[in-house]
Design a protein around this motif. Sequence first.
Motif, short mmCIF file in Angstrom:
data_model
loop_
_atom_site.label_atom_id
_atom_site.label_comp_id
_atom_site.label_asym_id
_atom_site.label_seq_id
_atom_site.Cartn_x
_atom_site.Cartn_y
_atom_site.Cartn_z
N LEU A 20 0.83 -1.19 0.00
CA LEU A 20 0.00 0.00 0.00
C LEU A 20 0.87 1.25 0.00
O LEU A 20 0.63 2.22 0.70
N ARG A 53 3.10 3.46 3.34
CA ARG A 53 1.69 3.82 3.48
C ARG A 53 1.44 4.95 4.49
O ARG A 53 0.38 5.55 4.49
N LEU A 54 2.40 5.21 5.36
CA LEU A 54 2.23 6.26 6.36
C LEU A 54 2.81 7.59 5.92
O LEU A 54 2.67 8.58 6.62
N TYR A 103 0.58 10.68 5.96
CA TYR A 103 0.00 11.15 7.20
C TYR A 103 1.05 11.91 8.01
O TYR A 103 1.45 11.52 9.10
N SER A 152 -4.54 -4.70 8.34
CA SER A 152 -4.00 -3.34 8.26
C SER A 152 -4.22 -2.76 6.88
O SER A 152 -4.60 -1.59 6.72
N LEU A 153 -3.97 -3.57 5.85
CA LEU A 153 -4.16 -3.14 4.47
C LEU A 153 -5.62 -2.79 4.21
O LEU A 153 -5.94 -1.73 3.67
N SER A 200 -6.81 0.35 6.10
CA SER A 200 -6.23 1.56 5.51
C SER A 200 -7.00 1.97 4.26
O SER A 200 -7.26 3.16 4.03
N ILE A 201 -7.37 0.99 3.44
CA ILE A 201 -8.13 1.28 2.22
C ILE A 201 -9.52 1.83 2.58
O ILE A 201 -9.98 2.82 2.01
N ASN A 227 -10.39 3.34 5.27
CA ASN A 227 -10.23 4.66 5.86
C ASN A 227 -10.16 5.75 4.79
O ASN A 227 -10.69 6.85 4.96
N LEU A 228 -9.53 5.43 3.67
CA LEU A 228 -9.36 6.41 2.60
C LEU A 228 -10.57 6.50 1.66
O LEU A 228 -10.84 7.55 1.09
N PRO A 255 -5.65 8.50 9.94
CA PRO A 255 -5.87 7.41 10.89
C PRO A 255 -5.31 7.76 12.25
O PRO A 255 -4.35 8.51 12.37
N ILE A 282 -4.42 1.34 12.67
CA ILE A 282 -5.02 0.67 11.52
C ILE A 282 -3.92 0.18 10.59
O ILE A 282 -2.82 0.70 10.61
#
Length: 348
Positions: free
Chosen positions: A74, A90-91, A94, A261-262, A265-266, A268-269, A330, A348
Amino acid sequence: LLQTPICCCVSPLDQTLVYENIFTHEVLAELFQHVGLNDSQYVLDESFNRIGFVYFEKGMTFGEALKKLMQAELGSLFMDETGIIRFTNRLKSYVTPSWTFNEDNIIDYKTTQDSSIINVVQIKSQVRVVQSEQFVYTLVSSTELIGTAPEFFVTFDDPVTSLEDVTAYSINTQSNGEGTDITGSVSVTSVDLFNTAAKITFSNPAGGTVYLIALQLVGTPARIARNIYLRVQDDNSVDKYEEQVYEIENEFIQDNSGAASLALSILNLYKDYAGGIEIEVKGSPALQLGDTIHVDYKESSEDFIITKIQNQRVDAKFNQRLVARNFNIPTFFTLDVSILDGTDVLGI
């Protein structure tokens, strides 16, 4: 989804590539070096996904290999305006905004609407693990060996990372094994392993036709050790928009916690429609795809992720047109687990 490609990488890999127990950013470095790049041409964040077994078959395109890695991680992979290839985890998005835009540097401004909704994520993975030495091939019927240096090809059900010396074989002058056993006069001179196949070359000084009637190979296969299936949904989003399903099937997803987690995260977006902007601004060469920016314009004050950058010169001035998307940040927190006398980090 959730990644920015470098380019259309259609060039096929010229050989099979296999890696064990390796992080995504380490695989990327190996791939870039394989195609002739040096470490000054790319910058890679540390990744989160550690993959037990990576197998890229010869002929797979470079782009296909990168896509599988990015989907499981991700992350984002792109080439910046200076020609440097960058991987961000992926972070990366953020973070504190790297730039603020307001009435002083915004030339043109309009809002947009992202219509992408994902409220159900289904993930499947077949995780391969390299096993201890075991039988990986047993000959089921006799085969001819002709000449003084005959070759014999075998195929494996699973990729094999190593083979022991070939010693368990039998050669006879007749195909049914009822002739003369000449195993002692025919030797194995080389074994070439191609992961899913192998070529065994024999030496038969007498020449002519003989028969391989028995053969067993011992090696370390990468077998499917576990299957992962996970379905996660956001109930509120499903109630509003009905089920909008996104499916991922990727063997580089290694465990249920990584899959969760993957998926989260999806969701959440993409569980809700996201507002966005398209703005023309006074340019900054420091801006990168995936950067977080803060926009304070008229009555709006929000953070966005840059998804597209177009550089342009207008009347000898350097301007940029940015397309950016709202995102949900997140929440990551630390929970004190007193029973274990320690802390676990949750998020997450």
